[in-house]
Design a protein around this motif. Structure first.
Motif, PDB file in Angstrom:
ATOM      1  N   TYR A   1      26.206  46.271  18.544  1.00 12.39           N
ATOM      2  CA  TYR A   1      27.125  45.836  17.491  1.00 12.39           C
ATOM      3  C   TYR A   1      27.883  47.007  16.880  1.00 12.39           C
ATOM      4  CZ  TYR A   1      24.407  41.628  18.001  1.00 12.39           C
ATOM      5  OH  TYR A   1      23.798  40.529  18.527  1.00 12.39           O
ATOM      6  N   ARG A   2      27.254  48.162  16.866  1.00 16.82           N
ATOM      7  CA  ARG A   2      27.896  49.352  16.320  1.00 16.82           C
ATOM      8  C   ARG A   2      29.086  49.792  17.159  1.00 16.82           C
ATOM      9  NH1 ARG A   2      23.047  52.334  15.269  1.00 16.82           N
ATOM     10  NH2 ARG A   2      23.282  53.146  17.360  1.00 16.82           N
TER      11      ARG A   2
ATOM     12  N   PRO B   1      35.088  51.572  16.189  1.00 14.14           N
ATOM     13  CA  PRO B   1      36.518  51.732  16.507  1.00 14.14           C
ATOM     14  C   PRO B   1      37.409  50.717  15.783  1.00 14.14           C
ATOM     15  CG  PRO B   1      35.309  50.973  18.437  1.00 14.14           C
ATOM     16  CD  PRO B   1      34.300  51.265  17.376  1.00 14.14           C
ATOM     17  N   PHE B   2      36.879  49.539  15.498  1.00 15.88           N
ATOM     18  CA  PHE B   2      37.689  48.508  14.828  1.00 15.88           C
ATOM     19  C   PHE B   2      38.029  48.931  13.397  1.00 15.88           C
ATOM     20  CE2 PHE B   2      38.379  44.512  12.549  1.00 15.88           C
ATOM     21  CZ  PHE B   2      39.294  43.885  13.376  1.00 15.88           C
ATOM     22  N   TYR B   3      37.032  49.356  12.641  1.00 14.52           N
ATOM     23  CA  TYR B   3      37.252  49.675  11.231  1.00 14.52           C
ATOM     24  C   TYR B   3      37.601  51.131  10.960  1.00 14.52           C
ATOM     25  CZ  TYR B   3      35.695  45.048  10.019  1.00 14.52           C
ATOM     26  OH  TYR B   3      35.606  43.693   9.912  1.00 14.52           O
ATOM     27  N   HIS B   4      37.062  52.052  11.726  1.00  7.99           N
ATOM     28  CA  HIS B   4      37.283  53.463  11.430  1.00  7.99           C
ATOM     29  C   HIS B   4      38.438  54.078  12.208  1.00  7.99           C
ATOM     30  CE1 HIS B   4      33.714  53.779   8.945  1.00  7.99           C
ATOM     31  NE2 HIS B   4      33.105  53.025   9.837  1.00  7.99           N
ATOM     32  N   GLU B   5      38.757  53.506  13.351  1.00  2.03           N
ATOM     33  CA  GLU B   5      39.828  54.078  14.165  1.00  2.03           C
ATOM     34  C   GLU B   5      41.034  53.160  14.310  1.00  2.03           C
ATOM     35  OE1 GLU B   5      38.211  55.740  17.768  1.00  2.03           O
ATOM     36  OE2 GLU B   5      36.362  56.295  16.728  1.00  2.03           O
ATOM     37  N   GLY B   6      40.912  51.913  13.837  1.00  6.36           N
ATOM     38  CA  GLY B   6      42.045  51.009  13.820  1.00  6.36           C
ATOM     39  C   GLY B   6      42.378  50.328  15.137  1.00  6.36           C
TER      40      GLY B   6
ATOM     41  N   ARG C   1      34.980  40.092  19.971  1.00  3.58           N
ATOM     42  CA  ARG C   1      35.148  39.360  18.704  1.00  3.58           C
ATOM     43  C   ARG C   1      33.825  38.787  18.222  1.00  3.58           C
ATOM     44  NH1 ARG C   1      40.891  36.245  19.592  1.00  3.58           N
ATOM     45  NH2 ARG C   1      42.153  38.121  19.458  1.00  3.58           N
ATOM     46  N   SER C   2      33.025  38.269  19.142  1.00  2.00           N
ATOM     47  CA  SER C   2      31.698  37.747  18.777  1.00  2.00           C
ATOM     48  C   SER C   2      30.800  38.858  18.253  1.00  2.00           C
ATOM     49  CB  SER C   2      31.024  37.078  19.978  1.00  2.00           C
ATOM     50  OG  SER C   2      31.711  35.925  20.353  1.00  2.00           O
ATOM     51  N   LEU C   3      30.828  40.004  18.931  1.00  2.00           N
ATOM     52  CA  LEU C   3      30.015  41.136  18.488  1.00  2.00           C
ATOM     53  C   LEU C   3      30.459  41.624  17.106  1.00  2.00           C
ATOM     54  CD1 LEU C   3      29.767  43.132  21.834  1.00  2.00           C
ATOM     55  CD2 LEU C   3      27.922  41.869  20.703  1.00  2.00           C
ATOM     56  N   LEU C   4      31.756  41.640  16.859  1.00  4.60           N
ATOM     57  CA  LEU C   4      32.275  42.032  15.549  1.00  4.60           C
ATOM     58  C   LEU C   4      31.799  41.052  14.477  1.00  4.60           C
ATOM     59  CD1 LEU C   4      35.917  43.076  16.457  1.00  4.60           C
ATOM     60  CD2 LEU C   4      34.144  44.577  15.550  1.00  4.60           C
ATOM     61  N   HIS C   5      31.892  39.773  14.779  1.00 10.28           N
ATOM     62  CA  HIS C   5      31.477  38.749  13.818  1.00 10.28           C
ATOM     63  C   HIS C   5      29.989  38.876  13.496  1.00 10.28           C
ATOM     64  CE1 HIS C   5      31.339  34.936  11.730  1.00 10.28           C
ATOM     65  NE2 HIS C   5      30.281  34.613  12.471  1.00 10.28           N
ATOM     66  N   ARG C   6      29.174  38.979  14.526  1.00  9.83           N
ATOM     67  CA  ARG C   6      27.719  39.094  14.323  1.00  9.83           C
ATOM     68  C   ARG C   6      27.355  40.399  13.625  1.00  9.83           C
ATOM     69  NH1 ARG C   6      26.730  37.112  20.313  1.00  9.83           N
ATOM     70  NH2 ARG C   6      27.073  34.891  19.997  1.00  9.83           N
TER      71      ARG C   6
END
Length: 59
Positions: free
Chosen positions: A8-9, A14-19, A37-42
């Motif tokens: 999950y990390r 990359p989604f939140y810290h690197e955009g 997307r599922s991994l981000l949600h979970r």
């Protein structure tokens, strides 16, 4: 965030810290965009629970 399993990390950082977008992360990790997307949600749900326990937020 360190409390999360690497599974999950990997997409959350990359989604939140690197955009990066979910599509870009999927390409980098060699996974489907829907999987990312599922991994981000979970992962977000797990972080929310961890923070709720640590800080006792009211909803």
């Amino acid at each position: 965030m360190r409390a999360l399993p690497p599974k999950y990390r990997e997409p959350i950082h990359p989604f939140y810290h690197e955009g990066y977008s979910a599509a870009e992360i999927a390409r980098i990790l060699g996974q489907k965009e829907s999987t990312v997307r599922s991994l981000l949600h979970r992962g977000r749900s797990m972080l929310k629970e961890t923070l709720k326990e640590a800080y006792d937020f009211d909803e």
